[in-house]
Write an enzyme that holds these catalytic residues in place. Structure first.
Site, PDB file in Angstrom:
ATOM      1  N   LYS A  52      -9.007  -2.889   4.041  1.00 49.76           N
ATOM      2  CA  LYS A  52      -9.373  -3.615   2.819  1.00 49.76           C
ATOM      3  C   LYS A  52     -10.403  -4.698   3.140  1.00 49.76           C
ATOM      4  O   LYS A  52     -11.374  -4.881   2.417  1.00 49.76           O
ATOM      5  CB  LYS A  52      -8.123  -4.210   2.152  1.00 49.76           C
ATOM      6  CG  LYS A  52      -7.270  -3.141   1.487  1.00 49.76           C
ATOM      7  CD  LYS A  52      -5.889  -3.601   1.082  1.00 49.76           C
ATOM      8  CE  LYS A  52      -5.069  -2.383   0.639  1.00 49.76           C
ATOM      9  NZ  LYS A  52      -3.676  -2.695   0.313  1.00 49.76           N
ATOM     10  N   GLN A  96       0.253  -7.617   0.461  1.00 48.62           N
ATOM     11  CA  GLN A  96       0.476  -6.285   1.030  1.00 48.62           C
ATOM     12  C   GLN A  96       1.975  -5.961   1.024  1.00 48.62           C
ATOM     13  O   GLN A  96       2.797  -6.736   1.510  1.00 48.62           O
ATOM     14  CB  GLN A  96      -0.086  -6.241   2.461  1.00 48.62           C
ATOM     15  CG  GLN A  96      -0.003  -4.882   3.114  1.00 48.62           C
ATOM     16  CD  GLN A  96      -0.847  -3.816   2.418  1.00 48.62           C
ATOM     17  OE1 GLN A  96      -1.986  -4.064   2.024  1.00 48.62           O
ATOM     18  NE2 GLN A  96      -0.282  -2.630   2.237  1.00 48.62           N
ATOM     19  N   ASP A 119      -4.083  -5.452  -7.789  1.00 50.29           N
ATOM     20  CA  ASP A 119      -3.309  -4.238  -7.492  1.00 50.29           C
ATOM     21  C   ASP A 119      -2.798  -3.579  -8.779  1.00 50.29           C
ATOM     22  O   ASP A 119      -2.365  -2.424  -8.764  1.00 50.29           O
ATOM     23  CB  ASP A 119      -2.101  -4.587  -6.595  1.00 50.29           C
ATOM     24  CG  ASP A 119      -2.317  -4.173  -5.144  1.00 50.29           C
ATOM     25  OD1 ASP A 119      -3.170  -3.299  -4.908  1.00 50.29           O
ATOM     26  OD2 ASP A 119      -1.622  -4.722  -4.265  1.00 50.29           O
TER      27      ASP A 119
END
Ligand code: NAP
Length: 278
Positions: A52, A96, A119
């Site tokens: 990422k 995460q 997200d």
């Protein structure tokens, strides 16, 4: 001959388009910043976080890395998320997953401001998607829509069967296909006569997490197959939920694993970061 949908190429195209858009924004003095928070040092998570950060650097998005020890308390993590929510220089926040067991993931997801929820996991983002309002969309399903559109595959009016009803893939996928005017069926582990249902599909999207589960008996002639699965086969080789070699002669288009859906997830995360300032 089946079309092999090239997720690597399509994701590279999207990142190049975003890079240009970010350059234009920078000329206007707008800088995009993504905060990436990792708790503990799970090796798979470290690889995802690293990828990422690399994608951010390529596109021109500034990334802030918070690497917290496994012993971080829930209160400490929530306090960091709140701080990032309030920081006007931060456009997107990504925590995460999975988190260590002593931290309530849902609580953390709910704490991220929906305006920075790149997200697309916050209940407000999920709700907005189901009632057709603007909001961040979960990256893997959003990437699948791009794969279909950029491969010239029409969705409207098609019979779409999705296997899997997870919050991050199956359910948002169903909402997106509905938004694109497909006729949508969702299957799961309690579905009866799975083969009969999947054989109706013009577009079959598989997100089960079982190596090579879908064989040609589950597939209609000429169907489009999207394989979300990421598994290891008996030789420890990466493979999908679909038995690729078995279904290939029967289908009109298919995503390989690796190189299909996988690369799209990060491309769409970058897209969500840019969307946060659009
Ligand atoms: P998940 O949360 O484990 O959900 C699996 C779903 O499959 C569940 O809804 C389950 O049904 C259903 N299922 C399991 N066995 C089944 C069977 N025999 N017949 C029909 N349905 C069955 O998984 P996920 O997070 O959605 O991930 C699915 C796969 O996609 C995994 O391999 C994962 O690694 C991969 N993935 C890839 C990406 C990417 O970027 N490429 C992103 C996310 C996930 P129940 O609900 O009834 O249990």
């Amino acid at each position: 001959m089946a079309l092999i949908i090239d997720g690597k190429k399509i994701s590279a195209d999207i990142k190049d388009e975003l890079k240009k858009e970010v350059e234009e924004l920078q000329k206007k003095g707008i800088q995009i910043t993504l905060a990436v928070v990792q708790v503990g040092n799970d090796s798979a998570s470290s690889v995802y976080v690293g990828n990422k950060k690399k994608a951010c650097a390529y596109v021109g998005i500034h990334s802030l890395a918070y690497e917290l020890p496994e012993s971080t308390s829930e209160a400490e993590l929530l306090s960091l998320v709140n701080k990032l929510n309030q920081d006007p220089a931060v456009n997107g926040i990504l925590v995460q997953l999975p988190l260590p067991k002593h931290i309530d993931e849902n609580k953390v997801i709910r704490t991220i401001s929906p305006a920075k929820d790149v997200d697309g996991f916050h209940p407000q983002s999920v709700g907005a998607l189901s009632i057709g309002q603007k909001g961040f969309v979960s990256c893997t399903p959003a990437g699948i829509i791009e794969l279909l559109k950029r491969s010239g595959i029409a969705i409207e009016g098609k019979e779409c069967v999705i296997i899997g009803r997870s919050n991050i893939v199956g359910k948002p996928m169903a909402m997106l296909m509905l938004r694109e005017n497909a006729t949508v069926t969702i299957c799961h582990s309690r579905t009866k006569n799975l083969k009969e249902v999947t054989k109706r599909a013009d577009i079959l999207i598989v997100a089960i997490g079982k190596a090579k589960f879908i064989t040609k008996d589950y597939v209609k002639d000429g169907a489009v197959i999207i394989d979300v699965g990421m598994n290891r086969d008996e030789n420890n080789k990466l493979c999908g939920d679909v038995d690729y070699a078995d279904v290939l002669p029967k289908v009109s288009a298919i995503t390989p694993v690796p190189g299909g859906v996988g690369p799209m997830t990060i491309a769409m995360l970058m897209n969500n970061c840019v969307q946060s300032v659009r």
